[in-house]
Design a protein around this motif. Structure first.
Motif, PDB file in Angstrom:
ATOM      1  N   TRP A  58      34.552  61.112  38.607  1.00 25.53           N
ATOM      2  CA  TRP A  58      34.301  60.219  37.480  1.00 25.53           C
ATOM      3  C   TRP A  58      35.395  59.180  37.347  1.00 25.53           C
ATOM      4  CZ3 TRP A  58      29.620  59.976  36.085  1.00 25.53           C
ATOM      5  CH2 TRP A  58      28.808  61.109  36.092  1.00 25.53           C
ATOM      6  N   ASN A  59      36.609  59.566  37.667  1.00 23.38           N
ATOM      7  CA  ASN A  59      37.716  58.627  37.609  1.00 23.38           C
ATOM      8  C   ASN A  59      37.569  57.541  38.666  1.00 23.38           C
ATOM      9  OD1 ASN A  59      40.923  58.162  38.504  1.00 23.38           O
ATOM     10  ND2 ASN A  59      40.498  58.141  36.302  1.00 23.38           N
ATOM     11  N   VAL A  60      37.160  57.927  39.856  1.00 26.09           N
ATOM     12  CA  VAL A  60      36.934  56.953  40.933  1.00 26.09           C
ATOM     13  C   VAL A  60      35.777  56.032  40.557  1.00 26.09           C
ATOM     14  CG1 VAL A  60      36.238  56.699  43.349  1.00 26.09           C
ATOM     15  CG2 VAL A  60      37.901  58.445  42.709  1.00 26.09           C
ATOM     16  N   LEU A  61      34.693  56.594  40.014  1.00 21.73           N
ATOM     17  CA  LEU A  61      33.562  55.778  39.577  1.00 21.73           C
ATOM     18  C   LEU A  61      33.988  54.802  38.488  1.00 21.73           C
ATOM     19  CD1 LEU A  61      30.519  55.186  39.707  1.00 21.73           C
ATOM     20  CD2 LEU A  61      30.222  56.915  37.925  1.00 21.73           C
ATOM     21  N   PHE A  62      34.785  55.259  37.534  1.00 27.46           N
ATOM     22  CA  PHE A  62      35.289  54.388  36.478  1.00 27.46           C
ATOM     23  C   PHE A  62      36.096  53.234  37.069  1.00 27.46           C
ATOM     24  CE2 PHE A  62      38.679  53.194  33.545  1.00 27.46           C
ATOM     25  CZ  PHE A  62      37.925  52.775  32.459  1.00 27.46           C
ATOM     26  N   GLY A  63      36.925  53.521  38.058  1.00 26.49           N
ATOM     27  CA  GLY A  63      37.717  52.480  38.701  1.00 26.49           C
ATOM     28  C   GLY A  63      36.854  51.442  39.389  1.00 26.49           C
ATOM     29  N   PHE A  64      35.816  51.891  40.102  1.00 25.02           N
ATOM     30  CA  PHE A  64      34.949  50.940  40.793  1.00 25.02           C
ATOM     31  C   PHE A  64      34.106  50.124  39.819  1.00 25.02           C
ATOM     32  CE2 PHE A  64      35.641  53.456  44.726  1.00 25.02           C
ATOM     33  CZ  PHE A  64      36.040  52.399  45.529  1.00 25.02           C
ATOM     34  N   VAL A  65      33.633  50.732  38.755  1.00 26.09           N
ATOM     35  CA  VAL A  65      32.864  49.983  37.749  1.00 26.09           C
ATOM     36  C   VAL A  65      33.768  48.963  37.058  1.00 26.09           C
ATOM     37  CG1 VAL A  65      31.612  50.191  35.561  1.00 26.09           C
ATOM     38  CG2 VAL A  65      31.128  51.765  37.431  1.00 26.09           C
ATOM     39  N   SER A  66      34.985  49.352  36.753  1.00 27.79           N
ATOM     40  CA  SER A  66      35.941  48.412  36.162  1.00 27.79           C
ATOM     41  C   SER A  66      36.234  47.260  37.118  1.00 27.79           C
ATOM     42  CB  SER A  66      37.245  49.122  35.803  1.00 27.79           C
ATOM     43  OG  SER A  66      37.036  50.121  34.859  1.00 27.79           O
ATOM     44  N   ALA A  67      36.383  47.580  38.390  1.00 24.97           N
ATOM     45  CA  ALA A  67      36.645  46.543  39.390  1.00 24.97           C
ATOM     46  C   ALA A  67      35.464  45.577  39.501  1.00 24.97           C
ATOM     47  CB  ALA A  67      36.933  47.179  40.746  1.00 24.97           C
ATOM     48  N   LEU A  68      34.250  46.099  39.523  1.00 27.33           N
ATOM     49  CA  LEU A  68      33.074  45.232  39.611  1.00 27.33           C
ATOM     50  C   LEU A  68      32.946  44.336  38.386  1.00 27.33           C
ATOM     51  CD1 LEU A  68      30.403  47.612  41.163  1.00 27.33           C
ATOM     52  CD2 LEU A  68      31.462  45.606  42.225  1.00 27.33           C
ATOM     53  N   ALA A  69      33.182  44.882  37.206  1.00 28.49           N
ATOM     54  CA  ALA A  69      33.101  44.080  35.988  1.00 28.49           C
ATOM     55  C   ALA A  69      34.171  42.988  35.988  1.00 28.49           C
ATOM     56  CB  ALA A  69      33.249  44.974  34.766  1.00 28.49           C
ATOM     57  N   PHE A  70      35.383  43.347  36.381  1.00 29.40           N
ATOM     58  CA  PHE A  70      36.460  42.366  36.445  1.00 29.40           C
ATOM     59  C   PHE A  70      36.131  41.260  37.434  1.00 29.40           C
ATOM     60  CE2 PHE A  70      40.437  40.725  38.148  1.00 29.40           C
ATOM     61  CZ  PHE A  70      41.176  40.470  37.003  1.00 29.40           C
ATOM     62  N   MET A  71      35.629  41.637  38.615  1.00 31.12           N
ATOM     63  CA  MET A  71      35.277  40.639  39.631  1.00 31.12           C
ATOM     64  C   MET A  71      34.194  39.690  39.129  1.00 31.12           C
ATOM     65  SD  MET A  71      35.240  42.570  43.290  1.00 31.12           S
ATOM     66  CE  MET A  71      35.254  44.303  42.970  1.00 31.12           C
ATOM     67  N   ALA A  72      33.168  40.242  38.478  1.00 26.68           N
ATOM     68  CA  ALA A  72      32.062  39.416  38.000  1.00 26.68           C
ATOM     69  C   ALA A  72      32.536  38.414  36.951  1.00 26.68           C
ATOM     70  CB  ALA A  72      30.959  40.299  37.428  1.00 26.68           C
ATOM     71  N   VAL A  73      33.352  38.876  36.027  1.00 23.93           N
ATOM     72  CA  VAL A  73      33.840  37.970  34.987  1.00 23.93           C
ATOM     73  C   VAL A  73      34.810  36.950  35.574  1.00 23.93           C
ATOM     74  CG1 VAL A  73      35.103  37.847  32.806  1.00 23.93           C
ATOM     75  CG2 VAL A  73      33.446  39.665  33.190  1.00 23.93           C
ATOM     76  N   LEU A  74      35.657  37.371  36.502  1.00 26.07           N
ATOM     77  CA  LEU A  74      36.585  36.438  37.142  1.00 26.07           C
ATOM     78  C   LEU A  74      35.837  35.343  37.889  1.00 26.07           C
ATOM     79  CD1 LEU A  74      39.462  35.589  37.889  1.00 26.07           C
ATOM     80  CD2 LEU A  74      39.344  37.176  39.809  1.00 26.07           C
ATOM     81  N   VAL A  75      34.817  35.704  38.631  1.00 25.43           N
ATOM     82  CA  VAL A  75      34.023  34.700  39.348  1.00 25.43           C
ATOM     83  C   VAL A  75      33.351  33.751  38.358  1.00 25.43           C
ATOM     84  CG1 VAL A  75      31.965  34.397  40.790  1.00 25.43           C
ATOM     85  CG2 VAL A  75      33.697  36.067  41.434  1.00 25.43           C
ATOM     86  N   GLY A  76      32.839  34.289  37.262  1.00 23.50           N
ATOM     87  CA  GLY A  76      32.212  33.449  36.250  1.00 23.50           C
ATOM     88  C   GLY A  76      33.185  32.486  35.597  1.00 23.50           C
ATOM     89  N   VAL A  77      34.367  32.954  35.250  1.00 23.28           N
ATOM     90  CA  VAL A  77      35.362  32.071  34.626  1.00 23.28           C
ATOM     91  C   VAL A  77      35.856  31.036  35.626  1.00 23.28           C
ATOM     92  CG1 VAL A  77      37.668  32.003  33.582  1.00 23.28           C
ATOM     93  CG2 VAL A  77      36.055  33.757  32.903  1.00 23.28           C
ATOM     94  N   ARG A  78      36.043  31.432  36.877  1.00 17.32           N
ATOM     95  CA  ARG A  78      36.481  30.470  37.892  1.00 17.32           C
ATOM     96  C   ARG A  78      35.433  29.390  38.135  1.00 17.32           C
ATOM     97  NH1 ARG A  78      38.536  33.008  43.237  1.00 17.32           N
ATOM     98  NH2 ARG A  78      39.209  30.876  43.593  1.00 17.32           N
ATOM     99  N   ALA A  79      34.155  29.730  37.982  1.00 14.10           N
ATOM    100  CA  ALA A  79      33.098  28.740  38.186  1.00 14.10           C
ATOM    101  C   ALA A  79      32.917  27.849  36.961  1.00 14.10           C
ATOM    102  CB  ALA A  79      31.792  29.453  38.516  1.00 14.10           C
ATOM    103  N   MET A  80      33.064  28.415  35.765  1.00 13.58           N
ATOM    104  CA  MET A  80      32.769  27.682  34.545  1.00 13.58           C
ATOM    105  C   MET A  80      33.965  26.890  34.014  1.00 13.58           C
ATOM    106  SD  MET A  80      32.456  28.955  30.679  1.00 13.58           S
ATOM    107  CE  MET A  80      33.974  29.729  31.036  1.00 13.58           C
ATOM    108  N   ALA A  81      35.146  27.438  34.028  1.00 14.44           N
ATOM    109  CA  ALA A  81      36.300  26.856  33.351  1.00 14.44           C
ATOM    110  C   ALA A  81      36.678  25.455  33.830  1.00 14.44           C
ATOM    111  CB  ALA A  81      37.495  27.798  33.455  1.00 14.44           C
ATOM    112  N   PRO A  82      36.673  25.142  35.116  1.00 13.09           N
ATOM    113  CA  PRO A  82      37.073  23.786  35.521  1.00 13.09           C
ATOM    114  C   PRO A  82      36.154  22.680  35.003  1.00 13.09           C
ATOM    115  CG  PRO A  82      37.177  25.261  37.383  1.00 13.09           C
ATOM    116  CD  PRO A  82      36.522  26.009  36.275  1.00 13.09           C
ATOM    117  N   ARG A  83      34.962  23.003  34.597  1.00 13.44           N
ATOM    118  CA  ARG A  83      34.033  22.000  34.077  1.00 13.44           C
ATOM    119  C   ARG A  83      34.287  21.674  32.611  1.00 13.44           C
ATOM    120  NH1 ARG A  83      29.403  25.316  36.793  1.00 13.44           N
ATOM    121  NH2 ARG A  83      29.560  24.534  38.907  1.00 13.44           N
ATOM    122  N   LEU A  84      35.134  22.448  31.968  1.00 13.36           N
ATOM    123  CA  LEU A  84      35.397  22.283  30.541  1.00 13.36           C
ATOM    124  C   LEU A  84      36.544  21.307  30.303  1.00 13.36           C
ATOM    125  CD1 LEU A  84      35.272  26.053  29.539  1.00 13.36           C
ATOM    126  CD2 LEU A  84      33.457  24.367  29.258  1.00 13.36           C
TER     127      LEU A  84
END
Length: 146
Positions: A58-84
């Motif tokens: 469960w700890n390993v699963l939590f780490g991977f889910v956290s990593a996926l969420a972080f990656m998704a939000v990071l990609v979204g902010v990197r794509a959106m923020a420069p246009r602002l």
């Protein structure tokens, strides 16, 4: 008194740094950066959560889910923020940093109020620093210089 110029329009008095990596290297780094940062973030979150205890599935699963969420939000902010504009651009990165820090801090067992307070301090600090950076790197019309 004469002053040396770099020969590049708009870069008078400054020397341009050479681009030592090619376009493929920059593309690979831009794609690998969210993955590497996400994995580090997921490992860090999982380590905070287990608090020195044994590593479980469960700890390993939590780490991977956290990593996926972080990656998704990071990609979204990197794509959106420069246009602002500079203010929302700085606030977007500040909010991202504050939420990421707050989540990691909350996994240590700290109270919700302490996690929120510390993440607000981080978000405000990052926003202020980035606003200054963006404000000092634009011309009088508000266009980004570099």
């Amino acid at each position: 008194m004469a002053q040396a110029t770099s020969g590049i329009p708009g870069k008078a008095g400054r020397t341009a740094l050479p681009d030592v990596f090619g376009a493929r290297s920059h593309l690979a780094a831009n794609r690998a950066l969210p993955v590497v940062l996400g994995l580090v973030y997921g490992f860090w979150a999982a380590a905070n959560r287990r608090d020195g205890g044994p590593i479980t599935g469960w700890n390993v699963l939590f780490g991977f889910v956290s990593a996926l969420a972080f990656m998704a939000v990071l990609v979204g902010v990197r794509a959106m923020a420069p246009r602002l504009a500079r203010e929302p651009h700085a606030v977007a990165w500040g909010a991202f940093a504050g939420v990421a820090f707050g989540f990691l801090y909350s996994q240590t067992g700290a109270s919700v109020l302490r996690s929120c307070g510390n993440s607000l301090v981080v978000a405000a600090s990052v926003s202020a620093v980035l606003f200054y950076r963006y404000y000092t790197r634009e011309d009088a019309a508000g266009h980004r210089v570099n």
